[in-house]
Each structure stands twice: as C-alpha cells, then as structure tokens.
Design a protein around this motif. Structure first.
Motif, mmCIF file in Angstrom:
data_model
loop_
_atom_site.group_PDB
_atom_site.id
_atom_site.type_symbol
_atom_site.label_atom_id
_atom_site.label_comp_id
_atom_site.label_asym_id
_atom_site.label_seq_id
_atom_site.Cartn_x
_atom_site.Cartn_y
_atom_site.Cartn_z
ATOM 1 N N GLY A 259 16.999 38.408 -28.333
ATOM 2 C CA GLY A 259 16.380 37.210 -28.884
ATOM 3 C C GLY A 259 17.390 36.284 -29.512
ATOM 4 O O GLY A 259 18.578 36.588 -29.595
ATOM 5 N N LEU A 260 16.900 35.131 -29.915
ATOM 6 C CA LEU A 260 17.740 34.144 -30.580
ATOM 7 C C LEU A 260 17.661 34.312 -32.088
ATOM 8 O O LEU A 260 16.604 34.630 -32.625
ATOM 9 C CB LEU A 260 17.287 32.730 -30.206
ATOM 10 N N GLN A 261 18.800 34.099 -32.745
ATOM 11 C CA GLN A 261 18.849 34.155 -34.194
ATOM 12 C C GLN A 261 19.542 32.909 -34.716
ATOM 13 O O GLN A 261 20.402 32.329 -34.051
ATOM 14 C CB GLN A 261 19.597 35.408 -34.662
ATOM 15 N N LEU A 262 19.163 32.511 -35.903
ATOM 16 C CA LEU A 262 19.801 31.385 -36.565
ATOM 17 C C LEU A 262 21.198 31.788 -37.014
ATOM 18 O O LEU A 262 21.420 32.935 -37.428
ATOM 19 C CB LEU A 262 18.976 30.944 -37.770
ATOM 20 N N ALA A 263 22.136 30.855 -36.939
ATOM 21 C CA ALA A 263 23.518 31.094 -37.362
ATOM 22 C C ALA A 263 23.819 30.180 -38.543
ATOM 23 O O ALA A 263 23.606 28.968 -38.464
ATOM 24 C CB ALA A 263 24.483 30.805 -36.223
ATOM 25 N N PHE A 264 24.307 30.782 -39.630
ATOM 26 C CA PHE A 264 24.625 30.037 -40.846
ATOM 27 C C PHE A 264 26.086 30.249 -41.223
ATOM 28 O O PHE A 264 26.635 31.340 -41.022
ATOM 29 C CB PHE A 264 23.752 30.501 -42.015
ATOM 30 N N SER A 265 26.676 29.224 -41.809
ATOM 31 C CA SER A 265 28.040 29.311 -42.313
ATOM 32 C C SER A 265 28.087 30.239 -43.519
ATOM 33 O O SER A 265 27.277 30.106 -44.439
ATOM 34 C CB SER A 265 28.525 27.918 -42.721
ATOM 35 N N LYS A 266 29.027 31.176 -43.508
ATOM 36 C CA LYS A 266 29.223 32.043 -44.684
ATOM 37 C C LYS A 266 29.748 31.236 -45.866
ATOM 38 O O LYS A 266 29.474 31.560 -47.014
ATOM 39 C CB LYS A 266 30.217 33.160 -44.365
ATOM 40 N N GLU A 267 30.509 30.193 -45.567
ATOM 41 C CA GLU A 267 31.159 29.402 -46.619
ATOM 42 C C GLU A 267 30.159 28.632 -47.472
ATOM 43 O O GLU A 267 30.216 28.657 -48.693
ATOM 44 C CB GLU A 267 32.163 28.435 -45.998
ATOM 45 N N ASP A 268 29.221 27.932 -46.808
ATOM 46 C CA ASP A 268 28.318 27.079 -47.582
ATOM 47 C C ASP A 268 26.837 27.280 -47.267
ATOM 48 O O ASP A 268 25.990 26.580 -47.809
ATOM 49 C CB ASP A 268 28.688 25.602 -47.408
ATOM 50 N N GLY A 269 26.508 28.218 -46.383
ATOM 51 C CA GLY A 269 25.118 28.510 -46.067
ATOM 52 C C GLY A 269 24.435 27.508 -45.163
ATOM 53 O O GLY A 269 23.236 27.614 -44.898
ATOM 54 N N LYS A 270 25.187 26.525 -44.651
ATOM 55 C CA LYS A 270 24.580 25.500 -43.794
ATOM 56 C C LYS A 270 24.278 26.062 -42.408
ATOM 57 O O LYS A 270 25.010 26.904 -41.879
ATOM 58 C CB LYS A 270 25.508 24.294 -43.660
ATOM 59 N N LEU A 271 23.213 25.512 -41.811
ATOM 60 C CA LEU A 271 22.840 25.875 -40.451
ATOM 61 C C LEU A 271 23.916 25.391 -39.481
ATOM 62 O O LEU A 271 24.309 24.225 -39.513
ATOM 63 C CB LEU A 271 21.490 25.250 -40.079
ATOM 64 N N ILE A 272 24.388 26.283 -38.636
ATOM 65 C CA ILE A 272 25.381 25.959 -37.617
ATOM 66 C C ILE A 272 24.716 25.835 -36.249
ATOM 67 O O ILE A 272 25.149 25.081 -35.399
ATOM 68 C CB ILE A 272 26.501 27.029 -37.580
ATOM 69 N N GLY A 273 23.661 26.584 -36.022
ATOM 70 C CA GLY A 273 22.958 26.559 -34.747
ATOM 71 C C GLY A 273 22.131 27.814 -34.595
ATOM 72 O O GLY A 273 21.686 28.405 -35.574
ATOM 73 N N HIS A 274 21.936 28.197 -33.350
ATOM 74 C CA HIS A 274 21.318 29.495 -33.083
ATOM 75 C C HIS A 274 21.895 30.048 -31.794
ATOM 76 O O HIS A 274 22.479 29.326 -30.989
ATOM 77 C CB HIS A 274 19.795 29.428 -33.099
ATOM 78 N N SER A 275 21.746 31.336 -31.637
ATOM 79 C CA SER A 275 22.328 31.999 -30.477
ATOM 80 C C SER A 275 21.718 33.380 -30.354
ATOM 81 O O SER A 275 21.011 33.845 -31.233
ATOM 82 C CB SER A 275 23.848 32.088 -30.620
ATOM 83 N N GLY A 276 22.033 34.029 -29.240
ATOM 84 C CA GLY A 276 21.542 35.383 -29.048
ATOM 85 C C GLY A 276 21.504 35.771 -27.596
ATOM 86 O O GLY A 276 22.102 35.119 -26.734
ATOM 87 N N LEU A 277 20.786 36.849 -27.348
ATOM 88 C CA LEU A 277 20.608 37.395 -26.012
ATOM 89 C C LEU A 277 19.174 37.117 -25.585
ATOM 90 O O LEU A 277 18.226 37.540 -26.252
ATOM 91 C CB LEU A 277 20.894 38.897 -26.016
ATOM 92 N N ILE A 278 19.035 36.395 -24.489
ATOM 93 C CA ILE A 278 17.742 35.864 -24.071
ATOM 94 C C ILE A 278 17.323 36.492 -22.749
ATOM 95 O O ILE A 278 18.071 36.425 -21.772
ATOM 96 C CB ILE A 278 17.833 34.335 -23.882
ATOM 97 N N PRO A 279 16.128 37.075 -22.689
ATOM 98 C CA PRO A 279 15.652 37.590 -21.399
ATOM 99 C C PRO A 279 15.309 36.429 -20.474
ATOM 100 O O PRO A 279 14.608 35.496 -20.874
ATOM 101 C CB PRO A 279 14.410 38.405 -21.781
ATOM 102 N N GLN A 280 15.823 36.486 -19.248
ATOM 103 C CA GLN A 280 15.581 35.426 -18.262
ATOM 104 C C GLN A 280 15.262 36.058 -16.907
ATOM 105 O O GLN A 280 15.753 37.149 -16.595
ATOM 106 C CB GLN A 280 16.817 34.536 -18.077
ATOM 107 N N THR A 281 14.475 35.377 -16.116
ATOM 108 C CA THR A 281 14.270 35.764 -14.723
ATOM 109 C C THR A 281 15.029 34.755 -13.879
ATOM 110 O O THR A 281 14.731 33.556 -13.902
ATOM 111 C CB THR A 281 12.778 35.761 -14.355
ATOM 112 N N VAL A 282 16.040 35.235 -13.172
ATOM 113 C CA VAL A 282 16.915 34.389 -12.366
ATOM 114 C C VAL A 282 16.825 34.856 -10.918
ATOM 115 O O VAL A 282 17.205 35.990 -10.606
ATOM 116 C CB VAL A 282 18.381 34.454 -12.866
ATOM 117 N N GLU A 283 16.302 33.987 -10.071
ATOM 118 C CA GLU A 283 16.144 34.296 -8.648
ATOM 119 C C GLU A 283 15.447 35.642 -8.446
ATOM 120 O O GLU A 283 15.847 36.453 -7.622
ATOM 121 C CB GLU A 283 17.489 34.241 -7.932
#
Length: 166
Positions: free
Chosen positions: A60-84
């Motif tokens: 799944g996707l998780q939110l990514a935060f800066s350790k330095e100031d706690g600001k949102l950097i983005g999100h990322s993760g491992l996503i299940p997909q059906t490809v071809e």
C-alpha cells in the motif's frame, strides 16, 4: 515502520483526506498520475479509502514526512497492479511540488524497493511511468530498474520499468 535518512512513513487514516487532497488537487503533481489532471474530491475520497484498504500485509501507499520538520514530502509504497493480465507489485512515489529536486523521489523509491525485496521476499517489482515523466524514469533507473517495454495501461501508453531478482 519504514524510515530513511530523512523520511518517516506512516499509513493513511481517514483523517488524512486534506493531506491527500492537497496533492491530488495540484495540477503539477498530478500531471503524470492516472488521467493527468487534478482529482475531484470524490476521486480523492475513493482513492483514500482504497489506500487505507491496501495497508495490509505490508502493501500500500504511505505518507512520507520529513524527519527534520515534519512536513509532508509525498507518499509512496508498494501498489498491487494488474498489468497485461498479470499481478504485479509497483514501486510508486509522489513528491509534493515544494520538495521537488531534493532527491526525495529516489529516497522513497529505494526504501520501498528494498522493503519489497528484502522484507517481503518479492522477486519482481515494477514502476509504471507515463511517457514524458523524465524525472520518474531517472528515479526508476537509479533504483536499479530497467525499461522493460511500453504497455497500454488504463487507456494510456506508458513505460514499464522492472527489476527481477532470480
């Protein structure tokens, strides 16, 4: 919990709608995501519910935060997909515009690749990248992935990058 040198990740909750909508409402962030334009609030709510549902078994996707100031950097993760017709696990990553050009895309992608291969024991990971998204293609290559082929995915021709550990 997954961490990198500069980032800490956490799962989505129902309280994260405003954070997610802040990303999905930005035309620059969404340029190479799904249909290439900002999402409506309804699309964002639907996606948030899907992201929350994915967060089982380390996927799944998780939110990514800066350790330095706690600001949102983005999100990322491992996503299940059906490809071809095949089930794949995608290394996906978004970075908020304010954090572009600082290496956060690669930092996120590398963390999730290592997690998938080393912690989950996966032997193959992919990244699905819209043509024209040169920065994400460079991130995938730096992350050890190779352009495998171009595919039709969700009515778009996109590049499939992959890494296989045999």
């Amino acid at each position: 919990m997954i961490e990198t040198e500069r980032l800490v990740f956490r799962r989505y909750t129902t309280n994260d709608l405003a954070l997610l909508f802040g990303m999905t409402n930005d035309p620059d962030v969404m340029r190479y995501i799904r249909h290439g334009r900002p999402w409506t609030m309804e699309e964002t709510i639907e996606s948030l519910n899907r992201f929350i549902g994915w967060n089982e078994d380390g996927i799944g996707l998780q939110l990514a935060f800066s350790k330095e100031d706690g600001k949102l950097i983005g999100h990322s993760g491992l996503i299940p997909q059906t490809v071809e017709g095949n089930q794949e696990i995608e290394v996906g990553y978004w970075v908020v515009k304010e954090a572009w050009g600082k290496g956060y895309g690669f930092e996120q992608a590398k963390a999730w690749k290592e997690y998938g291969l080393n912690q989950l024991g996966l032997s193959r990971l992919v990244s699905l990248i819209h043509h024209g998204n040169i920065r994400s293609m460079k991130v995938a290559e730096k992350n050890g992935m190779k352009h495998e082929k171009d595919i039709d995915f969700n009515n778009k021709n996109i590049a499939l990058f992959s890494i296989d550990i045999l």
